[in-house]
Every structure is written in structure tokens, then in C-alpha cells.
Write an enzyme that holds these catalytic residues in place. Structure first.
Site, PDB file in Angstrom:
ATOM      1  N   LYS A  82       3.615  15.731  54.217  1.00  0.00           N
ATOM      2  CA  LYS A  82       3.450  17.134  53.833  1.00  0.00           C
ATOM      3  C   LYS A  82       4.792  17.872  53.777  1.00  0.00           C
ATOM      4  O   LYS A  82       4.913  18.888  53.103  1.00  0.00           O
ATOM      5  CB  LYS A  82       2.475  17.858  54.776  1.00  0.00           C
ATOM      6  N   TYR A 119      -4.626   7.725  58.982  1.00  0.00           N
ATOM      7  CA  TYR A 119      -4.142   7.466  57.614  1.00  0.00           C
ATOM      8  C   TYR A 119      -3.377   6.153  57.485  1.00  0.00           C
ATOM      9  O   TYR A 119      -3.804   5.229  56.799  1.00  0.00           O
ATOM     10  CB  TYR A 119      -3.237   8.614  57.149  1.00  0.00           C
ATOM     11  N   TYR A 122     -14.009   9.191  57.953  1.00  0.00           N
ATOM     12  CA  TYR A 122     -12.718   9.854  58.188  1.00  0.00           C
ATOM     13  C   TYR A 122     -12.451   9.997  59.685  1.00  0.00           C
ATOM     14  O   TYR A 122     -13.293  10.504  60.430  1.00  0.00           O
ATOM     15  CB  TYR A 122     -12.726  11.249  57.530  1.00  0.00           C
TER      16      TYR A 122
HETATM   17  C1  LIG Z   1      -2.152  14.064  54.380  1.00  0.00           C
HETATM   18  C2  LIG Z   1      -1.785  12.676  54.747  1.00  0.00           C
HETATM   19  C3  LIG Z   1      -1.957  11.612  53.832  1.00  0.00           C
HETATM   20  C4  LIG Z   1      -2.618  11.788  52.504  1.00  0.00           C
HETATM   21  O1  LIG Z   1      -1.826  12.446  51.554  1.00  0.00           O
HETATM   22  P1  LIG Z   1      -2.519  13.234  50.369  1.00  0.00           P
HETATM   23  O2  LIG Z   1      -1.403  13.763  49.584  1.00  0.00           O
HETATM   24  O3  LIG Z   1      -3.391  14.275  51.001  1.00  0.00           O
HETATM   25  O4  LIG Z   1      -3.366  12.263  49.601  1.00  0.00           O
HETATM   26  C5  LIG Z   1      -1.538  10.357  54.204  1.00  0.00           C
HETATM   27  N1  LIG Z   1      -0.996  10.125  55.415  1.00  0.00           N
HETATM   28  C6  LIG Z   1      -0.830  11.103  56.324  1.00  0.00           C
HETATM   29  C7  LIG Z   1      -0.256  10.753  57.645  1.00  0.00           C
HETATM   30  C8  LIG Z   1      -1.226  12.413  56.020  1.00  0.00           C
HETATM   31  O5  LIG Z   1      -1.065  13.373  56.938  1.00  0.00           O
END
Ligand SMILES: *Cc1c(COP(=O)(O)O)cnc(C)c1O
Length: 295
Positions: A15, A252, A226
Site C-alpha cells: 500500500k 496474503y 479470507y
Molecule cells: C492489500 C494487500 C495485498 C493485495 O493487494 P491488492 O492491491 O489489494 O490486490 C497483498 N498483500 C498484502 C500484504 C496486502 O496488504
């Protein structure tokens, strides 16, 4: 591995690249307050709170989902970063941000609302530029890649990589590993991601004509949903920690790495392929999932 877990903003993550553009837009439009939203262990919320702190902006987070009695992981950091936290019980994608925006406006604030995951054309520019960085590093270190694999959720990372790949004429295949199901009634991921890629190209005055078939997304590693840690994620976390000293997050990157390892074991890649795993961050949530990771 591309280490966006080391990108900075209170322990880093993907982000940060989006927020570079989003916060610039907020400041340029004279806003004094940032609103965004996500799950309790949202990395996006934590990085947004850090970015807002640096820029001297007030930050409001609409946070949903189950939480423990004492804030930990990302939520602990949200508190330290002085974000104003608005707890929702079930909704975890900032569904009430517009309402909060109206309330803050009537209090005389100028809020800037960042959508879930920072995935609009402005935020997505961060991953267009990321491809330029990768292309330059490929030349600098004389390495090139046939594929990049990463965790894909709200679509901005994926759409940015597709747009950047085309813009900077890179050859690697862009393979997302889906982290989450699309809610019923909302457009499928390939529609969302190709649309966002086209909108991002449009912001750059480019016409790229992405179609749904340009989106490669593995949607079979969702486990029990999720944020639910299963063997796939647990094993990937242990493996990377033990062999590389690198920490993956349970929501993630461990799911994406688990997916990558499964794809390798199924012969999806050849010996000649060079696969770049794009580490998108998320480290602080290991502390909130300690029981699920260890036992
Ligand atoms: C938000 C996030 C993602 C996913 O990215 P997007 O752009 O929302 O698809 C992947 N890994 C981590 C650690 C995240 O915080």
C-alpha cells in the site's frame, strides 16, 4: 523476490506505493483528513495511518471484523499512529466511509476518502511505476524474469503490474493468487482488474484495451476464506522463515507463496523459468495470528 515488505510506512507493504500517489492527490486537493477502511488486521489501514501521520493529516479508519480484547498486530499500530478508529462489527471493506465523510464535512473538515485497498486509478499508478523500478533493476543486476507471482485482493497491485508491464514493454507473465472470494453480485476479478488497468492507463492518456482474458488469477487457494489460516499458509510461513529468514504474513503473502509452491510442484514452470515472488508485506499481522500459525 521483490521486497515490498521493506518499503517503509510502519513496517511497509504494497500500500505504500499506492499511498505515494493517493496522499499527493489528497494534499493537492487541499484535504485535511483521510478516511479509509478495512479489516481489523488491515495492512492498508495501518500504512494509511502512517502516511497520514507523516503528512500531518487526521486519519479516520472504518474497521470491521472480529477482534481480540486488546488491540494487537496492525490494530495496535493504528492506535499508535493516532488514527481515529470507527469499529464496525461485520463489514470489513469500509462500507460506511461515505457516511463518515458526510459527518466530517458537516463538522467543517475536508475529508479525502481512499477506497478499500487503495485500489482506484490513482493508487494503482504506484504499481505502474513499480514495474519501471523492476525494469531498471533487471538491467542493473542483469537478471530478468519470466513470471511474477503475488497476492491479489482488491486488484490495484494486479492492475498496476499489467499496465506497467505494457507501458515499459516487459515480458514477464503477471500471475495473481487470489486471497478472497468476490462477493455475490459484484463483477468477477477479471472484469474488475482489466477495468481498473484500463482506467489507470486512461489516467496516463494511454489506450491499452485490456480484456478479461489478460488477467491471470489463481482462485483455487482460498482455503476456508479470507484471513483463515490453513496448512497451506502455515507451511509457507515456516518454510520461508526457516530457509530464508523472511517473514510472510498469514493472510496474503503466505497464501500466495503456498500457491506458488503448489504451482511449482504441479509443473506449471520449467527449469528455464525465473519466477519473481513479489512480497507485498503484511508482517505485523503475524502477531495477531500467533495461535493459528504455531498450533
Ligand atoms: C492489500 C494487500 C495485498 C493485495 O493487494 P491488492 O492491491 O489489494 O490486490 C497483498 N498483500 C498484502 C500484504 C496486502 O496488504
Amino acid at each position: 523476490m521483490k521486497r515490498d515488505d521493506m518499503s517503509g510506512l510502519a513496517f511497509g507493504g504494497n500500500k505504500t506505493r499506492k499511498l505515494e500517489f493517493l496522499l499527493a492527490e489528497a494534499l493537492a486537493s487541499g484535504c485535511d483528513t483521510i478516511i479509509t477502511g478495512g479489516a481489523v488486521q488491515s495492512n492498508h489501514c495501518r500504512q494509511t495511518a502512517a502516511a497520514a501521520a507523516i503528512c500531518g493529516l487526521e486519519c479516520h479508519l472504518v474497521i470491521g471484523g472480529e477482534q481480540s480484547a486488546v488491540p494487537n498486530g496492525n490494530l495496535l499500530l493504528d492506535h499508535l499512529l493516532n488514527a481515529k478508529i470507527h469499529l464496525e462489527t461485520v463489514m470489513r471493506k469500509g462500507e460506511t466511509m461515505d457516511k463518515l465523510g458526510d459527518e466530517l464535512r458537516s463538522d467543517g473538515k475536508k475529508p479525502y476518502i481512499i477506497p478499500y485497498g487503495g485500489s482506484n486509478p490513482t493508487g494503482t499508478l504506484g504499481y505502474v511505476i513499480a514495474v519501471r523500478e523492476l525494469a531498471l533493476q533487471s538491467v542493473q543486476f542483469d537478471v530478468s524474469f519470466t513470471h511474477t507471482v503475488f497476492a491479489s485482493s482488491s486488484g490495484g497491485t494486479h492492475a498496476g503490474l499489467l499496465t506497467g508491464k505494457k507501458l515499459y514493454r516487459q515480458q514477464f507473465e503477471v500471475i495473481g493468487v487470489a486471497i478472497d472470494k468476490r462477493p455475490a453480485g459484484e463483477p468477477a476479478f477479471d472484469v474488475l482488474i482489466s477495468g481498473l488497468a484500463n482506467a489507470t492507463a486512461g489516467k496516463l492518456d494511454l489506450e491499452m484495451g485490456f480484456r478479461e482474458t489478460d488477467v491471470v488469477l489463481k482462485e483455487n487457494y482460498l482455503g476456508l476464506g479470507y484471513g483463515v489460516v490453513g496448512d497451506l499458509e502455515r507451511e509457507a510461513i515456516r518454510l520461508l522463515a526457516r530457509l530464508e529468514g523472511i517473514i510472510l504474513d498469514p493472510v496474503y503473502t503466505a497464501r500466495a507463496m503456498g500457491g506458488l509452491i503448489d504451482l511449482i510442484s504441479k509443473g506449471e514452470f520449467t527449469n528455464k523459468d525465473r519466477v519473481l515472488f513479489w512480497h507485498t508485506g503484511g508482517g505485523p499481522s503475524v502477531f495477531a495470528y500467533s495461535g493459528d500459525i504455531l498450533y
